[in-house]
Design an enzyme around this catalytic site. Structure first.
Site, PDB file in Angstrom:
ATOM      1  CE  LYS A 110      -3.961   1.700   2.689  1.00 44.54           C
ATOM      2  NZ  LYS A 110      -4.716   1.512   3.954  1.00 44.54           N
ATOM      3  CG  HIS A 112      -3.126   5.015   0.305  1.00 40.90           C
ATOM      4  ND1 HIS A 112      -3.077   4.059  -0.685  1.00 40.90           N
ATOM      5  CD2 HIS A 112      -4.263   4.772   1.019  1.00 40.90           C
ATOM      6  CE1 HIS A 112      -4.148   3.288  -0.599  1.00 40.90           C
ATOM      7  NE2 HIS A 112      -4.882   3.686   0.432  1.00 40.90           N
TER       8      HIS A 112
END
Length: 232
Positions: A110, A112
């Site tokens: 991921k 973010h």
């Protein structure tokens, strides 16, 4: 040397096989495996598809783990099937008075929020990997690498069903060949991890032995023939 199985373990394994058949997660027929074999049975943990089934499944995992005496400090559920399995087992162990941390991984990092591939509790101490089955040990190796990279110790793997069949490997010529060990044996002998399986193929055969005259008894000979050809 074949390890003797305690009566309590046998009873648990038989109850588990019965549960799998009734839940529709264990089916009979003709199914192509990842190794390209035609198997007379198929186990799909994805078919424990409601709260009651998943809760009952977690009870079997927890019972098998407690009976095994395997020591661990936390649970890791590898993506994807290992995520709900690991979470359910952590919940059941907490219900039984053994509250342990739980973590899992994403397939893609991921970029973010908190970022990274690991979610949940920090990987620390002795880590138990919870999954459904092992076909070649590949998923176990990936989990082991993640756990070690985080500074923790992979200690054991808990699975629902040990198919007790030869694993395969791809030679330098690109040809897939059978090897003389199963994925479970590879994880135990080569990777040094303990393996806790709720049931094994021989437990399935024992269950079919007890179904004489029943609708599924007709599958016993085909399952036995498969075991004799590919079993370890």
């Amino acid at each position: 040397m074949v390890k003797a199985v305690a009566p309590a373990e046998q009873a648990l394994a038989q109850a588990f096989v019965k549960f799998c058949v009734e839940a529709g997660a264990l089916k009979f027929g003709e199914f192509k495996t990842k190794a390209g074999r035609l198997s007379p049975y198929f186990f799909n943990a994805g078919l424990f598809d409601d709260g009651a089934k998943l809760g009952r499944l977690a009870e079997f995992y927890a019972r098998a783990l407690i009976d095994s005496g395997i020591a661990f400090d936390m649970i890791f559920g590898p993506a994807y099937k290992g995520i709900p399995l690991g979470a359910a087992v952590a919940i059941e162990l907490a219900r039984l008075g053994r509250n342990v941390p739980f973590a899992y991984n994403r397939k893609e990092a991921k970029d973010h929020g908190e970022g990274g591939t690991l979610v949940g509790a920090p990987l620390r101490g002795r880590v138990l990997i919870v999954d459904d089955v092992m076909s070649a040990g590949t998923a176990a190796r990936e989990s082991i690498a993640l756990i070690r990279a985080a500074g923790a110790t992979p200690s054991a793997v808990a699975i629902a069903l040990d198919r007790q069949e030869k694993a395969t490997e791809v030679g330098t010529d690109g040809v897939v060949r059978d090897v003389d060990h199963s994925a479970v044996q590879y994880v135990q002998r080569q990777l040094g991890l303990q393996v806790c399986a709720i049931a094994r193929l021989e437990d399935l055969l024992q269950y079919l032995d007890g179904q004489a005259g029943g609708e599924i008894a007709i599958h016993r000979e085909r399952v036995l023939a498969y075991r004799e050809r590919y079993g370890v």
